[in-house]
Scaffold this active site. Structure first.
Site, mmCIF file in Angstrom:
data_model
loop_
_atom_site.group_PDB
_atom_site.id
_atom_site.type_symbol
_atom_site.label_atom_id
_atom_site.label_comp_id
_atom_site.label_asym_id
_atom_site.label_seq_id
_atom_site.Cartn_x
_atom_site.Cartn_y
_atom_site.Cartn_z
ATOM 1 N N ASP A 1 -15.628 17.340 -21.763
ATOM 2 C CA ASP A 1 -15.779 15.968 -21.283
ATOM 3 C C ASP A 1 -17.255 15.589 -21.139
ATOM 4 O O ASP A 1 -17.976 16.193 -20.346
ATOM 5 C CB ASP A 1 -15.076 15.851 -19.925
ATOM 6 C CG ASP A 1 -15.214 14.467 -19.330
ATOM 7 O OD1 ASP A 1 -15.647 13.547 -20.062
ATOM 8 O OD2 ASP A 1 -14.883 14.314 -18.148
ATOM 9 N N SER B 1 -12.139 10.241 -13.059
ATOM 10 C CA SER B 1 -13.218 9.444 -13.638
ATOM 11 C C SER B 1 -13.872 8.620 -12.519
ATOM 12 O O SER B 1 -14.097 9.165 -11.442
ATOM 13 C CB SER B 1 -12.656 8.561 -14.757
ATOM 14 O OG SER B 1 -13.694 8.112 -15.576
ATOM 15 N N HIS C 1 -11.634 14.700 -20.590
ATOM 16 C CA HIS C 1 -11.680 13.854 -19.398
ATOM 17 C C HIS C 1 -10.340 13.852 -18.650
ATOM 18 O O HIS C 1 -9.317 13.486 -19.222
ATOM 19 C CB HIS C 1 -11.995 12.441 -19.875
ATOM 20 C CG HIS C 1 -12.656 11.559 -18.875
ATOM 21 N ND1 HIS C 1 -13.749 11.937 -18.137
ATOM 22 C CD2 HIS C 1 -12.389 10.295 -18.503
ATOM 23 C CE1 HIS C 1 -14.124 10.939 -17.358
ATOM 24 N NE2 HIS C 1 -13.315 9.922 -17.562
#
Ligand SMILES: *[C@@H]1O[C@H](CO)[C@@H](O)[C@H](O)[C@H]1NC(C)=O
Ligand SMILES: *[C@@H]1O[C@H](CO)[C@@H](O)[C@H](O)[C@H]1NC(C)=O
Ligand SMILES: *[C@@H]1O[C@H](CO)[C@@H](O)[C@H](O)[C@H]1NC(C)=O
Ligand SMILES: *[C@@H]1O[C@H](CO)[C@@H](O)[C@H](O)[C@H]1NC(C)=O
Ligand SMILES: *[C@@H]1O[C@H](CO)[C@@H](O)[C@H](O)[C@H]1NC(C)=O
Ligand SMILES: *[C@@H]1O[C@H](CO)[C@@H](O)[C@H](O)[C@H]1NC(C)=O
Ligand SMILES: *[C@@H]1O[C@H](CO)[C@@H](O)[C@H](O)[C@H]1NC(C)=O
Length: 492
Positions: free
Chosen positions: A436, A173, A460
């Site tokens: 995601d 991320s 994710h």
């Protein structure tokens, strides 16, 4: 240590009702940060906190102020000469569970690596300043964080006699982007970078997020019925929003903590965003959120879409409310704009905003944007949280100088500084998951310099979690591909 862990789990459990009241998912970030953690198992013996003296401002030699940054190590698998794996902390507390579990630990076992994780400044227990006043937040930026990593890598490398070893950075991320940018800006300090689900392109308005949410919901076992039902529920809400009795109805069926004020444009926006947030969160973490603190455990896209498509649960609007009830665990839902702003204005480290919401929102208002707005009709959640709503939040939380122009200038500079999708660095792997929503800002094509790994059907950061027998073959294959790439870098 096990005892301390239990205590923190207990504290989290106590905090959970507060989480729902505060809004568990804001701007694509769950309360504890965007990366979850492997499930907490009883047998874990977690490494202790360690501290590193760090400069407050790396870009001002005259400023000699320092602070202590937290890090963790695990040298169990290390043999002299082996590689050093550096996990980059992000927009939430660094969770030491990563030091004993996760895909990178499996790689470390095979490659005899030394594991280190550095917490990001301003998050968790890494407090560079006495509080989070706007004046102090000037030291919160990705550039300062990268300089922290560089200084840490250099000094700890010498102190622990690891400076001649090959270092590899890891992150998922926002830290995935940091991992890529660390390799870009300090290529002599890491031989390669794993940048999982990394949104490397800063973008003020990010309506594509909700379009991917829509597309991901369409992969559920009920197909397009899910989005159709959400769209119908949204239309019904739009009608109820036109009059005061409608506001009362919505307050009741969504179990709001305070009466919805349909004549306040910000309350209306915050209400629509809060209920859409239920779907955003579950899609972002579909199936990889097992054990994620404050996360939704076994609730998946199929769980939500089964509810949305189930006619025996009443109208589409009732089903939409049923999803909200499922995720708020019987607590009332706080959709008040004023309450949210008041919480986010808290500057104390002990405040609820101190777990990261105030800090991450500041980074979006200054560096990244990433606002998941309704500025596209390619999604079923209505048109009520446009870009102007996010900009209003920046101004109301941090002050009038954080306006659209300064925010856009900050986003522009981020892309100028790092190159956005055109990042010019080699030896980086960018794994992405098709489900995601963040993949829309990620690297989508392999080039001569770096490779993108596409994982069909995962959300994710899926490849960072420990392998599980339920993993789809393409996820297992992605982990192997990452391992092979690291081995290639180490042999170069
Ligand atoms: C390192 O991780 C392994 C695997 O989970 C664990 O068995 C070991 O106790 C950890 N070592 C330290 C020092 O935390
Ligand atoms: C509702 O919002 C409007 C517009 O912001 C405001 O003037 C009004 O006082 C609010 N009503 C209540 C009951 O808070
Ligand atoms: C999730 O798991 C809990 C307990 O393990 C169970 O009570 C609950 O019904 C499950 N929820 C769903 C939506 O499957
Ligand atoms: C629909 O909801 C009802 C009532 O909760 C439940 O009994 C039924 O199994 C659900 N149907 C589907 C297809 O999920
Ligand atoms: C940001 O970049 C865009 C595209 O290059 C440009 O049109 C715009 O004027 C810039 N805005 C600011 C505030 O710097
Ligand atoms: C992920 O990367 C692959 C390249 O390996 C690319 O084909 C795909 O479009 C990317 N996926 C997304 C959803 O960005
Ligand atoms: C992803 O998987 C689905 C179903 O398993 C398949 O229909 C689709 O074509 C795949 N997409 C890509 C890009 O491989």
């Amino acid at each position: 240590m096990a005892r301390i862990l239990q205590k923190s789990v207990f504290i989290l459990a106590v905090l959970l009702p507060l989480i729902s009241a505060f809004g568990r998912f804001k701007h694509g970030r769950p309360k504890h940060g965007m990366l979850g953690a492997p499930p907490i198992k009883e047998k874990y013996n977690l490494p202790p906190n360690m501290w590193f003296e760090q400069k407050l401002d790396h870009f001002n030699d005259a400023d000699l102020r320092t602070w202590n940054q937290r890090f963790f190590i695990n040298s169990t698998f290390y043999t002299p000469g082996g590689p050093v794996f550096l996990m980059i902390g992000g927009e939430g507390e660094a969770n030491p569970v990563w030091m004993v579990d996760g895909a990178w630990v499996e790689y470390a076992k095979e490659m005899n690596a030394f594991l280190i994780m550095l917490e990001h400044r301003f998050y968790g227990k890494s407090h560079p300043t006495e509080d989070m006043s706007v004046d102090n937040l000037q030291y919160l930026s990705s550039e300062q964080a990268l300089a922290d990593l560089a200084h840490f890598r250099t000094v700890i490398g010498q102190q622990m006699k690891l400076d001649k070893n090959k270092w590899i950075s890891f992150g998922g991320s926002y830290p995935g982007s940091l991992s890529a940018w660390f390799r870009l800006k300090y290529p002599h300090l890491v031989v390669g970078a794993i940048a999982t689900s990394a949104p490397v392109q800063a973008q003020l308005d990010f309506p594509e997020y909700l379009t991917v949410v829509r597309d991901s919901l369409a992969t559920s076992r009920v197909g397009s019925k899910c989005n159709d039902a959400i769209q119908k529920a949204t239309n019904d809400i739009d009608i109820l929003m036109m009059h005061m009795t409608g506001w009362q109805t919505l307050t009741k069926i969504f179990n709001l903590c305070s009466p919805l004020n349909g004549s306040s444009i910000n309350d209306v926006a915050n209400f629509y965003e809060t209920i859409a947030g239920n779907f955003m969160e579950i899609v972002q973490y579909n199936k990889d959120n097992k054990g994620f603190e404050g996360g939704s455990n076994n609730v998946t896209i199929d769980t939500l879409c089964d509810i949305m498509a189930n006619e025996s649960l009443g109208t589409e609007l009732s089903r939409y409310a049923a999803v909200s009830a499922l995720l708020s665990d019987g607590e009332c839902v706080d959709a008040s704009y004023e309450k949210m702003i008041a919480d986010m204005r808290e500057t104390s480290w002990d405040s609820e905003a101190g777990v990261g919401g105030r800090q991450w929102t500041y980074q979006t208002c200054t560096e990244f944007g990433f606002y998941q707005t309704t500025d596209t009709d390619q999604q079923p959640f209505g048109q009520h949280f446009p870009l102007s709503f996010s900009i209003q939040m920046c101004e109301d939380i941090y002050g009038k100088q954080f306006n659209k122009t300064t925010n856009q200038a900050g986003v522009n500079f981020t892309n100028t500084n790092y190159g956005g999708r055109e990042i010019a660095a080699y030896n980086i792997v960018f794994p992405n998951g098709s489900i995601d929503p963040w993949h829309a800002l990620g690297i989508t094509k392999s080039t001569d310099m770096y490779s993108a790994i596409f994982i069909n059907g995962t959300a994710h950061c899926a490849n960072m979690y420990p392998p599980s027998p339920d993993d789809p073959p393409q996820l297992t294959q992605a982990r192997t591909q990452i391992k092979d790439t690291i081995q290639k870098w180490l042999s170069q």
